[in-house]
Design an enzyme around this catalytic site. Structure first.
Site, PDB file in Angstrom:
ATOM      1  N   LYS A 194      56.576  66.421  51.333  1.00  0.00           N
ATOM      2  CA  LYS A 194      56.848  67.858  51.086  1.00  0.00           C
ATOM      3  C   LYS A 194      57.919  68.018  50.006  1.00  0.00           C
ATOM      4  O   LYS A 194      57.743  68.786  49.057  1.00  0.00           O
ATOM      5  CB  LYS A 194      57.348  68.511  52.385  1.00  0.00           C
ATOM      6  CG  LYS A 194      57.966  69.884  52.174  1.00  0.00           C
ATOM      7  CD  LYS A 194      58.408  70.531  53.467  1.00  0.00           C
ATOM      8  CE  LYS A 194      59.767  70.161  53.994  1.00  0.00           C
ATOM      9  NZ  LYS A 194      60.919  70.807  53.345  1.00  0.00           N
ATOM     10  N   ASN A 195      59.017  67.255  50.156  1.00  0.00           N
ATOM     11  CA  ASN A 195      60.152  67.494  49.263  1.00  0.00           C
ATOM     12  C   ASN A 195      59.984  66.870  47.883  1.00  0.00           C
ATOM     13  O   ASN A 195      60.838  67.024  47.013  1.00  0.00           O
ATOM     14  CB  ASN A 195      61.450  67.031  49.936  1.00  0.00           C
ATOM     15  CG  ASN A 195      61.808  67.943  51.108  1.00  0.00           C
ATOM     16  OD1 ASN A 195      61.261  69.049  51.238  1.00  0.00           O
ATOM     17  ND2 ASN A 195      62.704  67.495  51.963  1.00  0.00           N
TER      18      ASN A 195
ATOM     19  N   CYS B 154      70.698  79.635  56.518  1.00  0.00           N
ATOM     20  CA  CYS B 154      69.514  79.306  57.307  1.00  0.00           C
ATOM     21  C   CYS B 154      69.961  78.615  58.578  1.00  0.00           C
ATOM     22  O   CYS B 154      71.151  78.417  58.794  1.00  0.00           O
ATOM     23  CB  CYS B 154      68.531  78.467  56.510  1.00  0.00           C
ATOM     24  SG  CYS B 154      69.044  76.775  56.339  1.00  0.00           S
TER      25      CYS B 154
ATOM     26  N   ARG C  22      74.235  76.714  53.346  1.00  0.00           N
ATOM     27  CA  ARG C  22      73.411  76.207  52.240  1.00  0.00           C
ATOM     28  C   ARG C  22      73.475  77.059  50.965  1.00  0.00           C
ATOM     29  O   ARG C  22      72.482  77.656  50.541  1.00  0.00           O
ATOM     30  CB  ARG C  22      71.956  76.039  52.693  1.00  0.00           C
ATOM     31  CG  ARG C  22      71.824  75.045  53.810  1.00  0.00           C
ATOM     32  CD  ARG C  22      70.408  74.811  54.208  1.00  0.00           C
ATOM     33  NE  ARG C  22      69.680  73.973  53.264  1.00  0.00           N
ATOM     34  CZ  ARG C  22      68.389  73.717  53.368  1.00  0.00           C
ATOM     35  NH1 ARG C  22      67.693  74.260  54.343  1.00  0.00           N
ATOM     36  NH2 ARG C  22      67.797  72.929  52.492  1.00  0.00           N
TER      37      ARG C  22
ATOM     38  N   ASP D 275      67.391  64.555  57.549  1.00  0.00           N
ATOM     39  CA  ASP D 275      66.097  65.076  58.002  1.00  0.00           C
ATOM     40  C   ASP D 275      65.485  64.254  59.139  1.00  0.00           C
ATOM     41  O   ASP D 275      64.420  64.605  59.643  1.00  0.00           O
ATOM     42  CB  ASP D 275      65.105  65.155  56.828  1.00  0.00           C
ATOM     43  CG  ASP D 275      65.492  66.232  55.838  1.00  0.00           C
ATOM     44  OD1 ASP D 275      66.295  67.106  56.194  1.00  0.00           O
ATOM     45  OD2 ASP D 275      64.989  66.205  54.696  1.00  0.00           O
TER      46      ASP D 275
ATOM     47  N   ARG E 211      55.393  74.169  58.473  1.00  0.00           N
ATOM     48  CA  ARG E 211      56.006  74.235  57.136  1.00  0.00           C
ATOM     49  C   ARG E 211      56.067  72.847  56.511  1.00  0.00           C
ATOM     50  O   ARG E 211      55.982  72.739  55.274  1.00  0.00           O
ATOM     51  CB  ARG E 211      57.451  74.753  57.253  1.00  0.00           C
ATOM     52  CG  ARG E 211      57.589  76.241  57.376  1.00  0.00           C
ATOM     53  CD  ARG E 211      59.054  76.633  57.215  1.00  0.00           C
ATOM     54  NE  ARG E 211      59.651  75.828  56.174  1.00  0.00           N
ATOM     55  CZ  ARG E 211      60.876  75.319  56.222  1.00  0.00           C
ATOM     56  NH1 ARG E 211      61.646  75.527  57.245  1.00  0.00           N
ATOM     57  NH2 ARG E 211      61.326  74.585  55.219  1.00  0.00           N
TER      58      ARG E 211
HETATM   59  N1  EPU Z   1      75.388  72.436  48.604  1.00  0.00           N
HETATM   60  C1  EPU Z   1      76.370  73.285  48.137  1.00  0.00           C
HETATM   61  N2  EPU Z   1      76.094  74.003  47.004  1.00  0.00           N
HETATM   62  C2  EPU Z   1      74.918  73.907  46.350  1.00  0.00           C
HETATM   63  C3  EPU Z   1      73.924  73.038  46.838  1.00  0.00           C
HETATM   64  C4  EPU Z   1      74.194  72.315  47.972  1.00  0.00           C
HETATM   65  O1  EPU Z   1      77.447  73.388  48.711  1.00  0.00           O
HETATM   66  O2  EPU Z   1      74.734  74.589  45.330  1.00  0.00           O
HETATM   67  C5  EPU Z   1      75.648  71.657  49.825  1.00  0.00           C
HETATM   68  C6  EPU Z   1      74.710  72.036  50.973  1.00  0.00           C
HETATM   69  O3  EPU Z   1      75.154  73.168  51.667  1.00  0.00           O
HETATM   70  C7  EPU Z   1      74.717  70.773  51.804  1.00  0.00           C
HETATM   71  C8  EPU Z   1      74.838  69.673  50.736  1.00  0.00           C
HETATM   72  O4  EPU Z   1      75.327  70.313  49.556  1.00  0.00           O
HETATM   73  O5  EPU Z   1      75.842  70.760  52.625  1.00  0.00           O
HETATM   74  C9  EPU Z   1      73.561  68.953  50.384  1.00  0.00           C
HETATM   75  O6  EPU Z   1      72.511  69.901  50.228  1.00  0.00           O
HETATM   76  P1  EPU Z   1      71.322  69.712  49.209  1.00  0.00           P
HETATM   77  O7  EPU Z   1      71.486  70.694  48.110  1.00  0.00           O
HETATM   78  O8  EPU Z   1      71.178  68.286  48.857  1.00  0.00           O
HETATM   79  O9  EPU Z   1      70.087  70.181  50.098  1.00  0.00           O
HETATM   80  P2  EPU Z   1      68.809  70.910  49.536  1.00  0.00           P
HETATM   81  O10 EPU Z   1      68.543  70.437  48.182  1.00  0.00           O
HETATM   82  O11 EPU Z   1      68.917  72.355  49.792  1.00  0.00           O
HETATM   83  C10 EPU Z   1      67.076  69.086  50.275  1.00  0.00           C
HETATM   84  C11 EPU Z   1      65.859  69.048  51.144  1.00  0.00           C
HETATM   85  C12 EPU Z   1      66.296  69.189  52.592  1.00  0.00           C
HETATM   86  C13 EPU Z   1      67.227  68.022  52.924  1.00  0.00           C
HETATM   87  C14 EPU Z   1      68.432  68.013  51.965  1.00  0.00           C
HETATM   88  C15 EPU Z   1      69.355  66.837  52.149  1.00  0.00           C
HETATM   89  C16 EPU Z   1      64.141  69.967  49.726  1.00  0.00           C
HETATM   90  C17 EPU Z   1      63.188  71.056  49.436  1.00  0.00           C
HETATM   91  N3  EPU Z   1      64.974  70.133  50.764  1.00  0.00           N
HETATM   92  O12 EPU Z   1      67.699  70.335  50.522  1.00  0.00           O
HETATM   93  O13 EPU Z   1      65.104  69.084  53.390  1.00  0.00           O
HETATM   94  O14 EPU Z   1      67.706  68.146  54.245  1.00  0.00           O
HETATM   95  O15 EPU Z   1      67.949  68.002  50.606  1.00  0.00           O
HETATM   96  O16 EPU Z   1      68.676  65.653  51.999  1.00  0.00           O
HETATM   97  O17 EPU Z   1      64.126  68.949  49.046  1.00  0.00           O
HETATM   98  C18 EPU Z   1      63.756  69.490  55.266  1.00  0.00           C
HETATM   99  O18 EPU Z   1      62.820  68.974  54.637  1.00  0.00           O
HETATM  100  O19 EPU Z   1      63.694  69.762  56.499  1.00  0.00           O
HETATM  101  C19 EPU Z   1      65.009  69.794  54.560  1.00  0.00           C
HETATM  102  C20 EPU Z   1      65.909  70.654  55.034  1.00  0.00           C
END
Ligand code: EPU
Length: 417
Positions: free
Chosen positions: A22-23, A116, A121, A304, A396
């Site tokens: 998915k990701n 969320c 996030r 995850d 999802r």
């Molecule tokens: N963060 C910030 N600011 C930002 C972006 C992130 O503070 O602008 C923080 C987040 O709040 C979190 C940390 O950085 O504490 C890491 O978050 P990240 O941005 O890496 O998460 P994401 O990109 O929103 C993706 C996956 C998630 C997975 C995380 C961590 C996708 C579509 N989603 O989310 O997948 O948990 O990386 O590996 O790639 C899932 O599939 O169930 C899922 C939640």
């Protein structure tokens, strides 16, 4: 609303094939916006999140054809630049369209994803990076508005290695002027897979899979064909389930090198695992051993799979400490696991799990994708019937999860509601 029912107590036996990630699929589909022409993406899983990103892009004029894992994406004409609240609120990953839209259209208007179930996030790091590349950004009526005639390459340091943030800026930088250097970039295999696709579109990228990625902007990208990587989280979910049920499961079509931390922990829990280049064979133990885990960015143990591993530890011999370091509120499955008899205490970002001999089936409800998977795993070993409600979360991100478990001998079925 549909629910899943499980009668626990059967060891899983047989072979399961892993779907596309998915990701990795979501950024790959978003990346197709970058170049006019027809792209071909293979191994795309059939999931609600994939439908959501297709819906948003269809509204922009992008055309989708094909099913069964292979889709053609015709991004010849892009008419709009907006991703509406109604769709973005169902999938935070819609923010992945921000970078490609600015790069392709010079502007973007995307509903700001709210908090969320697993935490606040924010997307501040995505926005800060785009601003550093010269985008003019402002927030209005809950939407991020961005404009840039052409983005400019620069050096960006991410305070936190953000996965979708790295992907967004990687896409945006492909056609920026000059060189963009991403420091403290995310090293997840999904980022690497996206870079591979972008390179076959003509992008000039180096260092993907490390914490420093360098992108030399090009004037234009061309359409490409790409096969997305298998879903390491789905594979990990089946490996944990095989261990918990004392089963024997061959997990086919996965990449063991993406699962090193998970394999180590499932083995430490007592399972025997044999690796082949594209598959894993997991033989569960007669009793699960307890151990500690701490979630970390790749190559550490993935957040995850934290909820699924907690279900496993709740039937282990002894105590285990589970520390969640990525998201601040990712223990929402705990209260539901407790309703099934699990003994878990939360203290901040740590959960202390005292293994029990068994769990009991119960009606349970989850508010996030991986929490739902954790409840399904608990149901597979619980005595009696477990009813998992609100399974739209599962749909999802897991392709036909209950069918795959049923094919391994689990007593599991879906009731339409
Ligand atoms: N963060 C910030 N600011 C930002 C972006 C992130 O503070 O602008 C923080 C987040 O709040 C979190 C940390 O950085 O504490 C890491 O978050 P990240 O941005 O890496 O998460 P994401 O990109 O929103 C993706 C996956 C998630 C997975 C995380 C961590 C996708 C579509 N989603 O989310 O997948 O948990 O990386 O590996 O790639 C899932 O599939 O169930 C899922 C939640």
């Amino acid at each position: 609303m549909d629910k899943i029912l499980i009668e626990g107590g059967r060891p899983l036996k047989g072979t399961v094939r892993i779907s596309g990630a998915k990701n990795a699929a979501l950024p790959a589909i978003a990346a197709c916006l970058l170049a006019p022409g027809t792209h071909v993406l293979r191994n795309i899983p059939s999931l609600r999140d994939v439908d959501t990103i297709k819906k948003i892009m269809s509204q922009l004029g992008v055309q989708f054809r094909g099913e069964d894992g292979t889709i053609e994406i015709d991004a010849g004409e892009v008419r709009g630049y907006s991703a509406p609240y109604e769709l973005v609120k169902t999938m935070r990953a819609s923010i992945l369209l921000l970078g490609p839209m600015i790069a392709r259209c010079g502007r973007a208007r995307i509903s700001l994803p709210g908090g969320c179930a697993i935490g606040e996030r924010p997307v501040n790091l995505h926005l800060k990076a785009l601003a550093a590349m010269g985008a003019d950004l402002y927030l209005e009526h809950g939407y991020v508005n961005a404009r840039a005639a052409r983005l400019k390459g620069t050096t960006i340091f991410f305070d936190i290695p953000t996965v979708t943030g790295t992907e967004n800026i990687l896409m945006a930088a492909t056609t920026a002027t000059g060189t963009t250097i991403l420091k403290n970039a995310a090293k997840e295999p999904e980022v690497e897979d996206l870079a591979l696709l972008l390179k076959s579109m003509g992008a000039r990228i180096e260092g993907e899979g490390t914490d420093t990625i360098t992108i030399d902007g090009v004037d234009q990208l061309k359409p490409a064909s790409h096969t997305v990587i298998p879903d390491r989280i789905e594979a990990g979910t089946f490996a944990i389930a095989a261990a918990m049920t004392g089963g024997e499961v061959k997990i086919e079509g996965c990449r063991p090198e993406h699962l090193t931390a998970v394999i180590e922990k499932v083995e430490a829990a007592g399972a025997r695992i044999t690796n082949e280049p594209q598959s894993l064979f997991v033989k569960g133990p007669s009793a699960i051993e307890s151990l500690d885990i701490k979630t970390m960015p790749f190559p550490g143990f993935p957040t995850d799979l934290q909820a699924q591993f907690m279900a496993c530890m709740s039937i282990a011999r002894g105590w285990s400490m589970i520390r969640e370091t990525i998201f601040e509120n990712r223990f929402i499955h705990v209260s539901e696991l407790k309703r099934m008899g699990a003994d878990i205490d939360i203290n901040g970002n740590q959960a202390l799990v005292k293994g029990r001999e068994s769990l009991q089936g119960a009606p349970v409800m989850a508010t996030d994708l991986r929490a739902s998977a954790c409840l399904v795993l608990a149901g597979l070993v619980a005595k009696g019937i477990t009813e998992v409600h609100r399974i739209y979360h599962l749909d999802r991100g897991y392709e036909a999860l209950e069918k795959k478990f049923a094919s391994l001998g689990a007593s599991i079925w879906r009731e339409k509601g």
